[in-house]
Enzyme design. Structure first.
Site, PDB file in Angstrom:
ATOM      1  N   VAL A 159       8.788  17.770   2.490  1.00  0.00           N
ATOM      2  CA  VAL A 159       9.634  17.859   3.674  1.00  0.00           C
ATOM      3  C   VAL A 159       8.871  18.546   4.807  1.00  0.00           C
ATOM      4  CG1 VAL A 159      11.873  18.526   4.578  1.00  0.00           C
ATOM      5  CG2 VAL A 159      11.658  17.984   2.161  1.00  0.00           C
ATOM      6  N   TYR A 160       8.097  19.549   4.464  1.00  0.00           N
ATOM      7  CA  TYR A 160       7.268  20.225   5.463  1.00  0.00           C
ATOM      8  C   TYR A 160       6.267  19.250   6.090  1.00  0.00           C
ATOM      9  CZ  TYR A 160       3.701  23.318   7.446  1.00  0.00           C
ATOM     10  OH  TYR A 160       2.796  23.931   8.294  1.00  0.00           O
ATOM     11  N   THR A 161       5.569  18.514   5.266  1.00  0.00           N
ATOM     12  CA  THR A 161       4.569  17.593   5.814  1.00  0.00           C
ATOM     13  C   THR A 161       5.226  16.479   6.615  1.00  0.00           C
ATOM     14  OG1 THR A 161       4.497  16.433   3.676  1.00  0.00           O
ATOM     15  CG2 THR A 161       2.788  18.068   4.090  1.00  0.00           C
ATOM     16  N   ALA A 163       7.951  16.843   8.436  1.00  0.00           N
ATOM     17  CA  ALA A 163       8.290  17.459   9.719  1.00  0.00           C
ATOM     18  C   ALA A 163       7.055  17.603  10.598  1.00  0.00           C
ATOM     19  CB  ALA A 163       8.940  18.816   9.487  1.00  0.00           C
ATOM     20  N   LYS A 164       5.958  18.046  10.002  1.00  0.00           N
ATOM     21  CA  LYS A 164       4.745  18.261  10.792  1.00  0.00           C
ATOM     22  C   LYS A 164       4.152  16.944  11.292  1.00  0.00           C
ATOM     23  CE  LYS A 164       4.372  22.678  11.119  1.00  0.00           C
ATOM     24  NZ  LYS A 164       4.424  23.311  12.461  1.00  0.00           N
TER      25      LYS A 164
END
Length: 253
Positions: A159-161, A163-164
């Site tokens: 999920v972090y990647t 978003a980024k």
């Protein structure tokens, strides 16, 4: 190591998200050293007030507002408070994020939405909040923080990647929409930066060795190097730089 001074940043009003620790703290300090007027927000009220007090003793014009960036009305109110104290910002640094590790199997819709709120959504609304003041001023620089993690196809935090990766699309769209007002929008792409949080949670001798082997420059990336890139992108020296990625990852992609 000696670094540049940017006369165009003296008295510039700069807003920074997540300025109480890590890369954000280094950015706040760096703008203060340039003579900028620095407003910053952070969920860590105690830490933020400590940073503000430290900078005031050095003669920096600084303002702090505690804020949970997941709460968009609170974010908007915090920016209004900073503007009332320092004036409209002509520089915005969308730095705040959390790269918490998570397996894809356990992600729930609620967790997914919360991670997007922490790592992407606030950047859009922060830009929306400051853009009118920049338009009125006829200039501005917005600097969003991406990550080299998705470029490297890193696992363990999907999920972090996600978003980024989305930050880059947002940057380029805003660069097109705001460029006619001489507002520049760029993405800074950090590698694995040795903040205190990273050292406490994830840095091990084995992982650090593997990272150094991957980087062309086999030396740890310290927060100061990210701050220096941000200063350049905020200054008049980068007047024709927009809609692009600026890598500070020691050649690891």
């Amino acid at each position: 190591m000696s670094f540049a001074n940017y006369p165009s940043l003296k008295d510039a009003v700069v807003f920074v998200t997540g300025g109480a620790s890590g890369i954000g703290l280094e950015i706040v300090r760096a703008f203060g050293e340039q003579g900028s007027k620095v407003g910053f927000i952070d969920i860590d009220e105690k830490g933020g007030r400590s940073v503000a007090d430290e900078l005031k003793t050095k003669g920096v014009s600084v303002a702090f507002q505690p804020c949970d960036l997941r709460d968009i009305p609170a974010l908007q109110a915090a920016f209004k408070a900073l503007e009332a104290e320092l004036g409209p910002a002509t520089v915005l640094v969308n730095n705040a994020a959390r790269d918490d590790r998570h397996g894809w199997e356990a992600v729930t819709p609620e967790y997914y939405d919360e991670r997007i709120s922490v790592n992407l959504r606030h950047m859009f609304f922060a830009t929306q909040a400051v853009a009118p003041g920049m338009i009125a001023a006829g200039k501005g620089s917005i600097i969003n923080f991406g990550s080299n993690s998705w470029w490297q196809a890193s696992g363990g935090m999907p999920v972090y990647t996600s978003a980024k990766a989305a930050v880059h699309g947002m940057t380029r769209s805003f660069a097109r929409d705001l460029g006619k007002h001489r507002i520049r929008v760029n993405t800074v792409v950090p590698g694995w930066v040795m903040t205190e949080r990273q050292k406490e949670l994830w840095v091990t001798p084995e992982l650090l060795e593997k990272t150094m082997e991957r980087q062309c420059l086999p030396f740890p990336i310290e927060p100061v190097y990210l701050a220096r890139m941000v200063l350049f992108l905020a200054s008049n020296d980068s007047a024709m730089c927009t809609a692009n990625n600026y890598m500070v990852e020691a050649g690891s992609i």
